[in-house]
Scaffold this motif. Structure first.
Motif, short mmCIF file in Angstrom:
data_model
loop_
_atom_site.label_atom_id
_atom_site.label_comp_id
_atom_site.label_asym_id
_atom_site.label_seq_id
_atom_site.Cartn_x
_atom_site.Cartn_y
_atom_site.Cartn_z
N THR A 87 -7.47 0.39 5.96
CA THR A 87 -8.92 0.26 6.05
C THR A 87 -9.48 -0.82 5.12
O THR A 87 -10.61 -0.74 4.69
CB THR A 87 -9.60 1.60 5.71
N GLY A 88 -8.64 -1.81 4.81
CA GLY A 88 -9.13 -2.89 3.95
C GLY A 88 -7.98 -3.68 3.36
O GLY A 88 -6.82 -3.34 3.58
N LYS A 92 0.83 -1.21 0.00
CA LYS A 92 0.00 0.00 0.00
C LYS A 92 0.86 1.26 0.00
O LYS A 92 0.56 2.24 -0.68
CB LYS A 92 -0.89 0.02 1.25
N ASP A 113 -11.07 -1.11 9.33
CA ASP A 113 -12.36 -1.36 8.67
C ASP A 113 -13.17 -2.41 9.44
O ASP A 113 -14.37 -2.53 9.24
CB ASP A 113 -12.13 -1.83 7.23
N ARG A 166 9.29 -17.57 5.81
CA ARG A 166 8.15 -18.16 5.15
C ARG A 166 8.24 -17.86 3.65
O ARG A 166 8.11 -16.70 3.25
CB ARG A 166 6.85 -17.61 5.72
#
Ligand SMILES: Nc1nc2c(ncn2[C@@H]2O[C@H](COP(=O)(O)OP(=O)(O)O)[C@@H](O)[C@H]2O)c(=O)[nH]1
Ligand SMILES: [Mg+2]
Length: 442
Positions: A274-275, A118, A250, A140
Protein backbone atom coordinates in the motif's frame (compact mmCIF):
# COMPACT_ATOMS: atom_id res chain seq x y z
CA UNK A 1 -8.70 2.65 -3.24
CA UNK A 2 -11.61 1.27 -5.29
CA UNK A 3 -13.55 4.55 -4.91
CA UNK A 4 -15.61 4.30 -8.06
CA UNK A 5 -16.44 0.64 -7.47
CA UNK A 6 -17.62 1.48 -3.96
CA UNK A 7 -19.71 4.36 -5.19
CA UNK A 8 -21.34 2.38 -7.95
CA UNK A 9 -22.17 -0.52 -5.68
CA UNK A 10 -23.67 1.77 -3.13
CA UNK A 11 -25.81 3.40 -5.77
CA UNK A 12 -27.02 0.02 -7.03
CA UNK A 13 -28.52 -0.82 -3.65
CA UNK A 14 -30.64 2.31 -3.71
CA UNK A 15 -32.93 0.63 -6.25
CA UNK A 16 -34.22 -1.63 -3.55
CA UNK A 17 -35.06 1.11 -1.07
CA UNK A 18 -38.63 0.90 0.13
CA UNK A 19 -39.33 -2.49 -1.39
CA UNK A 20 -41.10 -4.91 0.91
CA UNK A 21 -38.93 -7.89 0.17
CA UNK A 22 -36.47 -9.16 -2.36
CA UNK A 23 -37.85 -11.05 -5.33
CA UNK A 24 -36.70 -11.97 -8.85
CA UNK A 25 -38.26 -8.85 -10.26
CA UNK A 26 -37.07 -6.05 -8.05
CA UNK A 27 -33.62 -7.52 -7.71
CA UNK A 28 -33.02 -7.49 -11.46
CA UNK A 29 -32.08 -3.81 -11.69
CA UNK A 30 -29.81 -4.01 -8.69
CA UNK A 31 -28.03 -7.00 -10.11
CA UNK A 32 -27.60 -5.27 -13.42
CA UNK A 33 -25.98 -2.32 -11.66
CA UNK A 34 -23.74 -4.56 -9.57
CA UNK A 35 -22.69 -6.29 -12.74
CA UNK A 36 -21.79 -3.05 -14.50
CA UNK A 37 -19.95 -1.83 -11.42
CA UNK A 38 -17.78 -4.93 -11.39
CA UNK A 39 -17.12 -4.91 -15.13
CA UNK A 40 -16.11 -1.26 -14.94
CA UNK A 41 -13.75 -2.13 -12.11
CA UNK A 42 -12.09 -4.46 -14.61
CA UNK A 43 -13.18 -7.66 -12.95
CA UNK A 44 -12.87 -10.74 -15.15
CA UNK A 45 -16.01 -11.30 -17.22
CA UNK A 46 -16.61 -14.89 -16.13
CA UNK A 47 -15.99 -14.00 -12.53
CA UNK A 48 -18.66 -11.30 -12.81
CA UNK A 49 -21.20 -13.71 -14.29
CA UNK A 50 -20.59 -16.24 -11.59
CA UNK A 51 -20.75 -13.56 -8.94
CA UNK A 52 -24.10 -12.08 -9.98
CA UNK A 53 -25.57 -15.55 -10.36
CA UNK A 54 -24.58 -16.45 -6.79
CA UNK A 55 -25.90 -13.18 -5.41
CA UNK A 56 -29.22 -13.73 -7.16
CA UNK A 57 -29.60 -17.23 -5.74
CA UNK A 58 -28.71 -16.04 -2.27
CA UNK A 59 -31.00 -13.04 -2.37
CA UNK A 60 -34.10 -14.74 -3.70
CA UNK A 61 -33.82 -17.59 -1.21
CA UNK A 62 -33.46 -15.28 1.79
CA UNK A 63 -35.68 -15.37 4.82
CA UNK A 64 -37.68 -12.21 5.29
CA UNK A 65 -36.00 -10.30 8.07
CA UNK A 66 -38.43 -7.73 9.31
CA UNK A 67 -35.70 -5.93 11.23
CA UNK A 68 -33.79 -4.91 8.10
CA UNK A 69 -34.63 -3.41 4.74
CA UNK A 70 -34.13 -5.38 1.51
CA UNK A 71 -31.44 -2.93 0.44
CA UNK A 72 -29.56 -3.66 3.65
CA UNK A 73 -30.00 -7.35 3.11
CA UNK A 74 -28.49 -6.96 -0.34
CA UNK A 75 -25.47 -5.14 1.05
CA UNK A 76 -24.85 -8.06 3.34
CA UNK A 77 -25.28 -10.63 0.58
CA UNK A 78 -22.94 -8.78 -1.77
CA UNK A 79 -20.44 -8.34 1.06
CA UNK A 80 -20.39 -12.05 1.82
CA UNK A 81 -20.08 -12.93 -1.83
CA UNK A 82 -17.18 -10.47 -2.27
CA UNK A 83 -15.48 -12.05 0.71
CA UNK A 84 -15.93 -15.50 -0.72
CA UNK A 85 -14.63 -14.33 -4.06
CA UNK A 86 -11.42 -13.12 -2.47
CA UNK A 87 -10.89 -16.35 -0.58
CA UNK A 88 -12.79 -16.01 2.73
CA UNK A 89 -9.91 -16.64 5.12
CA UNK A 90 -6.65 -14.80 5.50
CA UNK A 91 -3.64 -16.99 4.76
CA UNK A 92 -0.03 -16.22 5.63
CA UNK A 93 3.32 -17.36 4.35
CA UNK A 94 4.61 -20.83 5.00
CA UNK A 95 7.64 -20.47 7.25
CA UNK A 96 8.47 -24.14 7.69
CA UNK A 97 11.92 -25.35 6.79
CA UNK A 98 15.25 -24.45 8.25
CA UNK A 99 15.75 -22.01 6.75
CA UNK A 100 12.36 -21.24 5.27
CA UNK A 101 12.92 -20.22 1.66
CA UNK A 102 10.69 -17.64 0.04
CA UNK A 103 11.05 -17.07 -3.69
CA UNK A 104 9.71 -13.96 -5.44
CA UNK A 105 8.34 -14.08 -8.95
CA UNK A 106 6.67 -11.56 -11.20
CA UNK A 107 7.21 -9.06 -13.98
CA UNK A 108 9.69 -6.20 -13.86
CA UNK A 109 8.33 -3.21 -11.99
CA UNK A 110 5.67 -5.23 -10.20
CA UNK A 111 7.30 -4.50 -6.87
CA UNK A 112 9.32 -7.64 -6.09
CA UNK A 113 12.37 -5.88 -4.69
CA UNK A 114 10.31 -3.47 -2.63
CA UNK A 115 8.17 -6.31 -1.31
CA UNK A 116 11.24 -8.43 -0.45
CA UNK A 117 12.34 -5.62 1.84
CA UNK A 118 8.87 -5.19 3.29
CA UNK A 119 8.55 -8.90 3.95
CA UNK A 120 11.92 -9.03 5.71
CA UNK A 121 10.80 -6.15 7.90
CA UNK A 122 7.43 -7.78 8.59
CA UNK A 123 8.96 -11.15 9.50
CA UNK A 124 11.49 -9.54 11.83
CA UNK A 125 8.87 -7.48 13.57
CA UNK A 126 6.01 -9.99 13.74
CA UNK A 127 7.78 -13.33 14.05
CA UNK A 128 11.17 -12.23 15.41
CA UNK A 129 12.81 -13.90 12.43
CA UNK A 130 16.36 -13.46 11.23
CA UNK A 131 16.05 -13.12 7.45
CA UNK A 132 18.68 -13.10 4.73
CA UNK A 133 17.86 -11.13 1.60
CA UNK A 134 19.23 -12.50 -1.66
CA UNK A 135 19.83 -10.46 -4.81
CA UNK A 136 19.26 -12.89 -7.66
CA UNK A 137 18.38 -10.19 -10.18
CA UNK A 138 21.70 -10.36 -12.00
CA UNK A 139 20.87 -8.32 -15.06
CA UNK A 140 20.55 -4.88 -13.63
CA UNK A 141 23.34 -3.76 -11.28
CA UNK A 142 20.94 -1.17 -9.94
CA UNK A 143 18.65 -3.94 -8.73
CA UNK A 144 21.37 -5.27 -6.42
CA UNK A 145 22.02 -1.80 -5.07
CA UNK A 146 18.32 -1.25 -4.51
CA UNK A 147 18.14 -4.36 -2.33
CA UNK A 148 21.30 -3.38 -0.49
CA UNK A 149 19.83 0.00 0.38
CA UNK A 150 16.73 -1.72 1.73
CA UNK A 151 18.88 -4.19 3.69
CA UNK A 152 20.84 -1.39 5.30
CA UNK A 153 17.66 0.41 6.26
CA UNK A 154 16.37 -2.77 7.91
CA UNK A 155 19.66 -3.80 9.37
CA UNK A 156 19.33 -7.07 7.44
CA UNK A 157 22.19 -8.66 5.48
CA UNK A 158 21.92 -8.94 1.70
CA UNK A 159 23.63 -11.79 -0.13
CA UNK A 160 24.89 -10.81 -3.58
CA UNK A 161 27.63 -11.70 -6.07
CA UNK A 162 28.38 -8.81 -8.38
CA UNK A 163 30.38 -10.96 -10.82
CA UNK A 164 28.18 -14.04 -10.93
CA UNK A 165 25.54 -14.05 -13.66
CA UNK A 166 24.02 -17.37 -12.64
CA UNK A 167 21.00 -16.79 -10.39
CA UNK A 168 20.61 -20.51 -9.63
CA UNK A 169 24.08 -20.66 -8.18
CA UNK A 170 23.57 -17.48 -6.21
CA UNK A 171 20.38 -18.84 -4.71
CA UNK A 172 22.05 -22.13 -3.76
CA UNK A 173 25.01 -20.41 -2.14
CA UNK A 174 22.75 -18.05 -0.27
CA UNK A 175 20.78 -20.96 1.19
CA UNK A 176 24.03 -22.66 2.23
CA UNK A 177 25.18 -19.46 3.90
CA UNK A 178 21.86 -19.13 5.71
CA UNK A 179 22.20 -22.67 7.04
CA UNK A 180 25.72 -22.20 8.30
CA UNK A 181 25.13 -18.75 9.76
CA UNK A 182 21.79 -19.31 11.42
CA UNK A 183 19.42 -17.28 9.28
CA UNK A 184 15.96 -18.79 9.58
CA UNK A 185 14.36 -17.21 6.50
CA UNK A 186 15.84 -16.68 3.05
CA UNK A 187 14.06 -14.19 0.81
CA UNK A 188 15.12 -14.45 -2.82
CA UNK A 189 14.48 -11.45 -5.04
CA UNK A 190 14.60 -12.38 -8.72
CA UNK A 191 14.73 -10.63 -12.06
CA UNK A 192 11.59 -9.93 -14.01
CA UNK A 193 10.93 -8.95 -17.61
CA UNK A 194 8.60 -6.39 -19.02
CA UNK A 195 6.48 -9.19 -20.40
CA UNK A 196 6.37 -12.95 -20.03
CA UNK A 197 9.30 -14.52 -21.84
CA UNK A 198 10.68 -18.00 -22.08
CA UNK A 199 14.11 -17.23 -20.67
CA UNK A 200 12.71 -15.64 -17.54
CA UNK A 201 10.34 -18.56 -16.98
CA UNK A 202 13.13 -21.09 -17.46
CA UNK A 203 15.35 -19.21 -15.06
CA UNK A 204 12.85 -19.01 -12.24
CA UNK A 205 11.80 -22.61 -12.77
CA UNK A 206 15.45 -23.62 -12.49
CA UNK A 207 15.81 -21.69 -9.23
CA UNK A 208 12.70 -23.37 -7.91
CA UNK A 209 14.06 -26.79 -8.75
CA UNK A 210 17.47 -26.12 -7.24
CA UNK A 211 16.42 -24.78 -3.88
CA UNK A 212 12.90 -26.16 -3.39
CA UNK A 213 11.34 -23.10 -1.73
CA UNK A 214 8.83 -23.38 1.10
CA UNK A 215 6.89 -20.56 -0.50
CA UNK A 216 6.74 -19.02 -3.97
CA UNK A 217 5.04 -15.67 -4.06
CA UNK A 218 3.81 -14.08 -7.24
CA UNK A 219 4.05 -10.28 -7.05
CA UNK A 220 1.74 -8.27 -9.26
CA UNK A 221 0.87 -4.63 -9.79
CA UNK A 222 -2.83 -4.22 -9.03
CA UNK A 223 -3.00 -1.18 -11.32
CA UNK A 224 -2.66 -3.46 -14.35
CA UNK A 225 -6.15 -4.93 -13.90
CA UNK A 226 -6.97 -7.73 -16.32
CA UNK A 227 -3.34 -7.99 -17.40
CA UNK A 228 -2.48 -8.84 -13.82
CA UNK A 229 -4.91 -11.73 -13.99
CA UNK A 230 -3.48 -13.03 -17.26
CA UNK A 231 0.10 -12.78 -16.03
CA UNK A 232 -0.90 -14.58 -12.84
CA UNK A 233 -2.38 -17.38 -14.87
CA UNK A 234 0.79 -17.85 -16.92
CA UNK A 235 3.14 -17.73 -13.95
CA UNK A 236 0.95 -20.16 -12.10
CA UNK A 237 0.97 -22.64 -14.96
CA UNK A 238 4.75 -22.64 -15.00
CA UNK A 239 5.54 -22.24 -11.32
CA UNK A 240 2.51 -23.42 -9.40
CA UNK A 241 3.09 -20.58 -6.93
CA UNK A 242 1.65 -20.54 -3.41
CA UNK A 243 0.26 -17.08 -3.07
CA UNK A 244 -0.18 -13.66 -4.59
CA UNK A 245 1.14 -10.28 -3.46
CA UNK A 246 -0.90 -7.38 -4.83
CA UNK A 247 1.11 -4.19 -4.89
CA UNK A 248 0.24 -0.53 -5.42
CA UNK A 249 -3.19 -0.82 -3.88
CA UNK A 250 -2.62 2.72 -2.64
CA UNK A 251 -2.97 4.00 -6.20
CA UNK A 252 -6.21 4.54 -8.05
CA UNK A 253 -6.56 0.90 -8.95
CA UNK A 254 -10.05 -0.10 -9.94
CA UNK A 255 -10.08 -3.34 -8.02
CA UNK A 256 -10.33 -5.82 -10.87
CA UNK A 257 -7.14 -7.70 -10.00
CA UNK A 258 -7.99 -7.98 -6.33
CA UNK A 259 -11.41 -9.38 -7.16
CA UNK A 260 -10.49 -11.72 -10.01
CA UNK A 261 -7.13 -13.29 -9.25
CA UNK A 262 -8.19 -15.61 -6.51
CA UNK A 263 -10.95 -17.31 -8.46
CA UNK A 264 -9.01 -17.39 -11.74
CA UNK A 265 -5.80 -19.02 -10.47
CA UNK A 266 -7.26 -20.51 -7.30
CA UNK A 267 -4.37 -19.26 -5.17
CA UNK A 268 -4.83 -16.97 -2.19
CA UNK A 269 -3.82 -13.33 -2.08
CA UNK A 270 -1.52 -13.20 0.92
CA UNK A 271 -0.26 -9.64 1.15
CA UNK A 272 -1.03 -6.24 -0.30
CA UNK A 273 1.40 -3.40 -0.81
CA UNK A 274 0.00 0.00 0.00
CA UNK A 275 2.92 2.36 -0.58
CA UNK A 276 6.60 2.72 -1.24
CA UNK A 277 7.66 2.76 2.41
CA UNK A 278 9.06 -0.30 4.10
CA UNK A 279 6.07 -0.77 6.40
CA UNK A 280 3.43 -0.26 3.70
CA UNK A 281 2.44 -3.92 3.80
CA UNK A 282 -0.81 -5.52 4.93
CA UNK A 283 -1.77 -9.13 5.44
CA UNK A 284 -4.70 -9.65 3.09
CA UNK A 285 -8.05 -10.20 4.86
CA UNK A 286 -10.84 -10.94 2.37
CA UNK A 287 -13.68 -9.79 4.62
CA UNK A 288 -11.90 -6.57 5.61
CA UNK A 289 -11.25 -5.89 1.96
CA UNK A 290 -14.93 -6.45 1.23
CA UNK A 291 -15.73 -3.97 4.04
CA UNK A 292 -13.51 -1.43 2.40
CA UNK A 293 -14.93 -1.99 -1.06
CA UNK A 294 -18.50 -1.61 0.14
CA UNK A 295 -17.77 0.92 2.82
CA UNK A 296 -20.88 -0.18 4.68
CA UNK A 297 -19.58 -2.16 7.64
CA UNK A 298 -22.34 -0.94 9.95
CA UNK A 299 -25.08 -2.29 7.70
CA UNK A 300 -23.35 -5.65 7.44
CA UNK A 301 -23.22 -6.07 11.20
CA UNK A 302 -26.80 -4.88 11.54
CA UNK A 303 -28.01 -7.64 9.23
CA UNK A 304 -25.84 -10.22 10.95
CA UNK A 305 -27.44 -9.34 14.25
CA UNK A 306 -30.95 -9.60 12.81
CA UNK A 307 -30.15 -12.99 11.29
CA UNK A 308 -28.78 -14.21 14.59
CA UNK A 309 -31.94 -13.10 16.40
CA UNK A 310 -34.19 -14.89 13.95
CA UNK A 311 -32.17 -18.08 14.23
CA UNK A 312 -32.19 -17.93 18.04
CA UNK A 313 -35.92 -17.29 18.14
CA UNK A 314 -36.66 -20.11 15.72
CA UNK A 315 -34.42 -22.53 17.58
CA UNK A 316 -36.09 -21.73 20.89
CA UNK A 317 -39.53 -22.13 19.38
CA UNK A 318 -38.64 -25.46 17.87
CA UNK A 319 -37.17 -26.69 21.11
CA UNK A 320 -40.39 -25.93 22.93
CA UNK A 321 -42.48 -27.67 20.33
CA UNK A 322 -40.36 -30.79 20.49
CA UNK A 323 -40.57 -30.79 24.27
CA UNK A 324 -44.35 -30.53 24.21
CA UNK A 325 -44.59 -33.18 21.50
CA UNK A 326 -45.98 -30.54 19.15
CA UNK A 327 -43.39 -30.94 16.41
CA UNK A 328 -45.54 -31.44 13.33
CA UNK A 329 -45.33 -31.66 9.57
CA UNK A 330 -45.25 -27.87 9.29
CA UNK A 331 -42.08 -27.71 11.37
CA UNK A 332 -40.72 -30.62 9.46
CA UNK A 333 -41.38 -28.96 6.15
CA UNK A 334 -39.78 -25.74 7.35
CA UNK A 335 -36.69 -27.69 8.34
CA UNK A 336 -36.48 -29.31 4.95
CA UNK A 337 -36.72 -25.97 3.21
CA UNK A 338 -34.04 -24.57 5.45
CA UNK A 339 -31.71 -27.43 4.75
CA UNK A 340 -32.25 -27.11 1.04
CA UNK A 341 -31.40 -23.45 1.22
CA UNK A 342 -28.19 -24.14 3.07
CA UNK A 343 -26.88 -26.21 0.20
CA UNK A 344 -24.71 -29.24 0.74
CA UNK A 345 -27.18 -31.80 1.99
CA UNK A 346 -24.73 -34.53 2.84
CA UNK A 347 -22.84 -32.39 5.32
CA UNK A 348 -25.91 -31.02 6.96
CA UNK A 349 -28.12 -34.03 7.23
CA UNK A 350 -26.41 -35.53 10.24
CA UNK A 351 -26.76 -32.32 12.22
CA UNK A 352 -30.48 -32.62 12.85
CA UNK A 353 -31.62 -34.97 15.61
CA UNK A 354 -33.54 -37.92 14.20
CA UNK A 355 -33.23 -36.70 10.66
CA UNK A 356 -30.40 -39.01 9.65
CA UNK A 357 -32.62 -42.05 10.14
CA UNK A 358 -35.49 -40.51 8.26
CA UNK A 359 -33.55 -40.04 5.08
CA UNK A 360 -31.36 -43.08 5.48
CA UNK A 361 -32.73 -44.91 2.47
CA UNK A 362 -32.97 -41.88 0.26
CA UNK A 363 -30.39 -41.01 -2.28
CA UNK A 364 -28.98 -37.69 -1.07
CA UNK A 365 -29.24 -35.43 -4.03
CA UNK A 366 -30.81 -32.06 -4.63
CA UNK A 367 -34.26 -33.49 -5.01
CA UNK A 368 -33.91 -36.03 -2.25
CA UNK A 369 -36.79 -34.34 -0.51
CA UNK A 370 -39.01 -34.01 -3.52
CA UNK A 371 -41.46 -36.77 -2.69
CA UNK A 372 -41.39 -35.95 1.00
CA UNK A 373 -42.30 -32.39 0.17
CA UNK A 374 -44.97 -33.50 -2.28
CA UNK A 375 -46.56 -35.67 0.41
CA UNK A 376 -46.53 -32.88 2.98
CA UNK A 377 -47.91 -30.45 0.41
CA UNK A 378 -50.84 -32.78 -0.23
CA UNK A 379 -51.84 -32.76 3.43
CA UNK A 380 -54.48 -30.41 4.74
CA UNK A 381 -53.39 -27.83 7.31
CA UNK A 382 -55.13 -29.86 9.99
CA UNK A 383 -53.28 -33.02 8.99
CA UNK A 384 -50.00 -31.19 9.06
CA UNK A 385 -50.43 -29.88 12.54
CA UNK A 386 -52.19 -32.98 13.91
CA UNK A 387 -50.60 -35.99 12.20
CA UNK A 388 -52.62 -38.33 14.43
CA UNK A 389 -55.74 -37.79 12.28
CA UNK A 390 -54.04 -39.42 9.29
CA UNK A 391 -56.24 -42.49 8.82
CA UNK A 392 -56.32 -44.89 5.89
CA UNK A 393 -58.57 -42.89 3.56
CA UNK A 394 -56.64 -39.68 4.19
CA UNK A 395 -53.41 -41.50 3.42
CA UNK A 396 -54.89 -42.81 0.18
CA UNK A 397 -55.94 -39.28 -0.80
CA UNK A 398 -52.50 -37.88 -0.01
CA UNK A 399 -50.79 -40.59 -2.05
CA UNK A 400 -52.94 -39.82 -5.07
CA UNK A 401 -52.51 -36.08 -4.64
CA UNK A 402 -48.75 -36.26 -4.33
CA UNK A 403 -48.21 -38.80 -7.08
CA UNK A 404 -46.71 -41.27 -4.63
CA UNK A 405 -47.98 -44.55 -3.22
CA UNK A 406 -49.79 -45.35 0.02
CA UNK A 407 -46.69 -47.30 1.05
CA UNK A 408 -44.53 -44.22 0.66
CA UNK A 409 -46.98 -42.13 2.65
CA UNK A 410 -47.14 -44.76 5.37
CA UNK A 411 -43.39 -44.97 5.49
CA UNK A 412 -42.98 -41.22 5.79
CA UNK A 413 -45.52 -40.99 8.59
CA UNK A 414 -43.94 -43.87 10.45
CA UNK A 415 -40.48 -42.44 10.08
CA UNK A 416 -41.73 -39.02 11.08
CA UNK A 417 -43.17 -40.50 14.29
CA UNK A 418 -39.89 -42.20 15.04
CA UNK A 419 -37.95 -39.06 14.36
CA UNK A 420 -40.22 -37.12 16.64
CA UNK A 421 -39.69 -39.57 19.48
CA UNK A 422 -35.98 -39.52 18.83
CA UNK A 423 -35.86 -35.75 19.00
CA UNK A 424 -37.67 -35.71 22.29
CA UNK A 425 -35.33 -38.32 23.65
CA UNK A 426 -32.27 -36.44 22.47
CA UNK A 427 -33.62 -33.29 24.00
CA UNK A 428 -34.37 -34.84 27.38
CA UNK A 429 -30.84 -36.21 27.46
CA UNK A 430 -29.41 -32.92 28.55
CA UNK A 431 -29.49 -30.67 25.54
CA UNK A 432 -29.34 -27.21 27.14
CA UNK A 433 -32.84 -26.14 28.00
CA UNK A 434 -34.25 -22.85 26.92
CA UNK A 435 -35.55 -20.44 29.54
CA UNK A 436 -39.07 -20.61 28.13
CA UNK A 437 -39.23 -24.32 28.67
CA UNK A 438 -38.21 -24.26 32.33
CA UNK A 439 -41.01 -21.86 32.95
CA UNK A 440 -43.69 -24.12 31.42
CA UNK A 441 -42.43 -27.02 33.50
CA UNK A 442 -42.86 -25.21 36.77
N1 LIG B 1 2.74 3.27 -4.58
C1 LIG B 1 3.37 2.12 -4.49
N2 LIG B 1 4.52 1.91 -5.15
C2 LIG B 1 5.13 0.72 -5.05
C3 LIG B 1 4.58 -0.33 -4.26
N3 LIG B 1 5.43 -1.40 -4.38
C4 LIG B 1 6.43 -1.01 -5.19
N4 LIG B 1 6.27 0.26 -5.61
C5 LIG B 1 7.09 1.04 -6.53
O1 LIG B 1 7.08 0.40 -7.78
C6 LIG B 1 8.33 0.54 -8.44
C7 LIG B 1 8.89 -0.82 -8.85
O2 LIG B 1 9.16 -1.56 -7.69
P1 LIG B 1 10.33 -2.66 -7.61
O3 LIG B 1 10.28 -3.22 -6.24
O4 LIG B 1 11.62 -2.09 -8.05
O5 LIG B 1 9.80 -3.70 -8.67
P2 LIG B 1 10.55 -5.00 -9.25
O6 LIG B 1 11.08 -4.63 -10.59
O7 LIG B 1 9.49 -6.04 -9.36
O8 LIG B 1 11.61 -5.38 -8.30
C8 LIG B 1 9.22 1.29 -7.47
O9 LIG B 1 9.24 2.63 -7.80
C9 LIG B 1 8.53 1.08 -6.12
O10 LIG B 1 8.79 2.15 -5.24
C10 LIG B 1 3.35 -0.09 -3.58
O11 LIG B 1 2.78 -0.95 -2.89
N5 LIG B 1 2.78 1.15 -3.72
MG1 LIG C 1 13.61 -5.69 -8.62
Amino acid sequence: MFESLSERLERSFKNLKGQGRINELNIADTLKDVRIALLEADVNYEVVNDFTQKVREEAVGQKVLTAVRPSEMMVKIVHDELTRLMGSEATTVNLTGNPAIILMSGLQGSGKTTFSGKLAYYLKKTYKKKPLLVAADVYRPAAIDQLKVLGKQLDTPVYSEEENKNPVEIAEKAVAKAKSEGFDVVIIDTAGRLAIDEQMMNEITAIKKAINPSEILFVVDSMTGQDAVNTAREFNERLDFDGVVLTKLDGDTRGGAALSIRSVVNKPIKFVGTGEKIDALDVFHPSRMADRILGMGDIVSLVEKAQQQIDDKEAARLEQRIAKNQFDFNDFHKQIRQIKRMGNLKDLIGMIPGMGKLVKDIDISDDAFKSIEAIIDSMTPEERSHPSVLNGSRRQRIATGSGTSVEEVNRLIKQFDQARKMMKKVQSMGVPKHKGKTRTNR
